[in-house]
Design a protein around this motif. Sequence first.
Motif, mmCIF file in Angstrom:
data_model
loop_
_atom_site.group_PDB
_atom_site.id
_atom_site.type_symbol
_atom_site.label_atom_id
_atom_site.label_comp_id
_atom_site.label_asym_id
_atom_site.label_seq_id
_atom_site.Cartn_x
_atom_site.Cartn_y
_atom_site.Cartn_z
ATOM 1 N N ASN A 160 4.670 12.876 82.822
ATOM 2 C CA ASN A 160 4.090 13.956 82.016
ATOM 3 C C ASN A 160 4.666 13.983 80.600
ATOM 4 O O ASN A 160 3.954 14.263 79.631
ATOM 5 C CB ASN A 160 4.298 15.314 82.690
ATOM 6 N N PHE A 161 5.962 13.688 80.482
ATOM 7 C CA PHE A 161 6.582 13.639 79.155
ATOM 8 C C PHE A 161 5.931 12.545 78.306
ATOM 9 O O PHE A 161 5.581 12.774 77.141
ATOM 10 C CB PHE A 161 8.088 13.372 79.276
ATOM 11 N N VAL A 162 5.748 11.359 78.886
ATOM 12 C CA VAL A 162 5.169 10.238 78.137
ATOM 13 C C VAL A 162 3.726 10.534 77.741
ATOM 14 O O VAL A 162 3.298 10.257 76.613
ATOM 15 C CB VAL A 162 5.244 8.933 78.957
ATOM 16 N N LYS A 163 2.988 11.115 78.662
ATOM 17 C CA LYS A 163 1.599 11.475 78.367
ATOM 18 C C LYS A 163 1.532 12.419 77.157
ATOM 19 O O LYS A 163 0.718 12.257 76.242
ATOM 20 C CB LYS A 163 0.979 12.143 79.594
ATOM 21 N N LYS A 164 2.430 13.385 77.147
ATOM 22 C CA LYS A 164 2.492 14.348 76.048
ATOM 23 C C LYS A 164 2.850 13.664 74.722
ATOM 24 O O LYS A 164 2.259 13.938 73.676
ATOM 25 C CB LYS A 164 3.541 15.407 76.395
ATOM 26 N N MET A 165 3.822 12.747 74.767
ATOM 27 C CA MET A 165 4.239 12.036 73.558
ATOM 28 C C MET A 165 3.107 11.167 73.007
ATOM 29 O O MET A 165 2.858 11.126 71.802
ATOM 30 C CB MET A 165 5.460 11.149 73.854
ATOM 31 N N ARG A 166 2.416 10.463 73.886
ATOM 32 C CA ARG A 166 1.297 9.614 73.442
ATOM 33 C C ARG A 166 0.209 10.441 72.770
ATOM 34 O O ARG A 166 -0.347 10.043 71.746
ATOM 35 C CB ARG A 166 0.705 8.854 74.636
ATOM 36 N N GLU A 167 -0.093 11.580 73.361
ATOM 37 C CA GLU A 167 -1.126 12.458 72.786
ATOM 38 C C GLU A 167 -0.691 12.974 71.415
ATOM 39 O O GLU A 167 -1.479 12.989 70.465
ATOM 40 C CB GLU A 167 -1.409 13.632 73.727
ATOM 41 N N GLU A 168 0.560 13.373 71.311
ATOM 42 C CA GLU A 168 1.077 13.931 70.060
ATOM 43 C C GLU A 168 1.100 12.887 68.945
ATOM 44 O O GLU A 168 0.629 13.127 67.831
ATOM 45 C CB GLU A 168 2.488 14.491 70.300
ATOM 46 N N TYR A 169 1.654 11.713 69.249
ATOM 47 C CA TYR A 169 1.853 10.715 68.196
ATOM 48 C C TYR A 169 0.607 9.891 67.883
ATOM 49 O O TYR A 169 0.537 9.241 66.834
ATOM 50 C CB TYR A 169 3.060 9.836 68.523
ATOM 51 N N SER A 170 -0.385 9.918 68.745
ATOM 52 C CA SER A 170 -1.629 9.194 68.455
ATOM 53 C C SER A 170 -2.403 9.848 67.309
ATOM 54 O O SER A 170 -3.320 9.247 66.747
ATOM 55 C CB SER A 170 -2.518 9.111 69.700
ATOM 56 N N LYS A 171 -1.998 11.048 66.913
ATOM 57 C CA LYS A 171 -2.643 11.721 65.772
ATOM 58 C C LYS A 171 -2.315 11.009 64.459
ATOM 59 O O LYS A 171 -3.084 11.119 63.490
ATOM 60 C CB LYS A 171 -2.176 13.183 65.695
ATOM 61 N N LEU A 172 -1.166 10.313 64.403
ATOM 62 C CA LEU A 172 -0.737 9.590 63.195
ATOM 63 C C LEU A 172 -0.872 10.464 61.945
ATOM 64 O O LEU A 172 -1.427 10.062 60.924
ATOM 65 C CB LEU A 172 -1.554 8.303 63.024
ATOM 66 N N ASN A 173 -0.318 11.661 62.026
ATOM 67 C CA ASN A 173 -0.501 12.632 60.941
ATOM 68 C C ASN A 173 0.812 13.064 60.288
ATOM 69 O O ASN A 173 0.880 14.107 59.643
ATOM 70 C CB ASN A 173 -1.246 13.861 61.478
ATOM 71 N N ARG A 174 1.869 12.253 60.442
ATOM 72 C CA ARG A 174 3.172 12.676 59.934
ATOM 73 C C ARG A 174 3.482 12.166 58.531
ATOM 74 O O ARG A 174 3.948 12.918 57.676
ATOM 75 C CB ARG A 174 4.284 12.249 60.900
#
Length: 282
Positions: free
Chosen positions: A49-63
């Motif tokens: 679940n942690f990895v799933k959350k990280m992938r979703e967050e960082y796939s935005k490429l908005n930093r």
Amino acid sequence: MAVTPASDAFIAPEMNSFGQSFRDYNAESERQKSVEEFYRLNHINQTYNFVKKMREEYSKLNRVEMSIWECCELLNEVVDDSDPDLDEPQIEHLLQTAEAVRKDYPNEDWLHLTALIHDLGKVLLLPKFGGLPQWAVVGDTHPLGCAFDEAIVHHKYFKENPDHNNPSYNSKYGIYSHGCGLENVMMSWGHDDYMYLVAKENGTTLPQAGLFIIRYHSFYPLHKSGAYEHLMNKEDEENLKWLQIFNKYDLYSKSKVRIDVEKVKPYYLSLIDKYFPEKLRW
């Protein structure tokens, strides 16, 4: 894509920059104690679940928006707590690796660039990229969603991972099937998966083997011990050959040989221009 290295090939040393055997996780030293503590936290906290959350967050490429070379220079601020062989700024390691590959495979320029950028995802440790803890950025990687193989370093700490007792996740195949392909496997979150995501989504023209190296270069249970081979498909098997070539340079170029950054910079800038857009979304 089979090639033979140059005749004056890079020779892997027997000792790391501390004068010890490479990847020795049992040597008695303060460095080893901090490495073990790193893996304890990594193995407890890296859940499906942690990895799933990280992938979703960082796939935005908005930093951040910046070039590959700007990211290389940022890496000077990073030291990897999981590495028992290296305590120098990361850009030194990137250039040591790339130059060693370049010496042996002078015509494979994509492999030189892959070596240069393979660890850029470690910028996740920096505040502007989210300031993630070390256990969520560096260290060896492994699949989630199936049993934790004993080939994973410091395996004993998985007992405290919630997925360890989850019947959906703790069998040999877990949620996967034989030969499903590594691209369909959820790997522990870190700099490998992040840099792969950045490269792919920004339209790099690196070959698939280069992207495979970036994504799985920390997957030591596979390329050192053969763990999880049952999840690989034919394309993975072909790409793994290049990863195993690369791995020698990634691991054994961690030495005290210094690189003249300004001297080699023009060459690597030309490769970046060939395979990447000028600015990337991170």
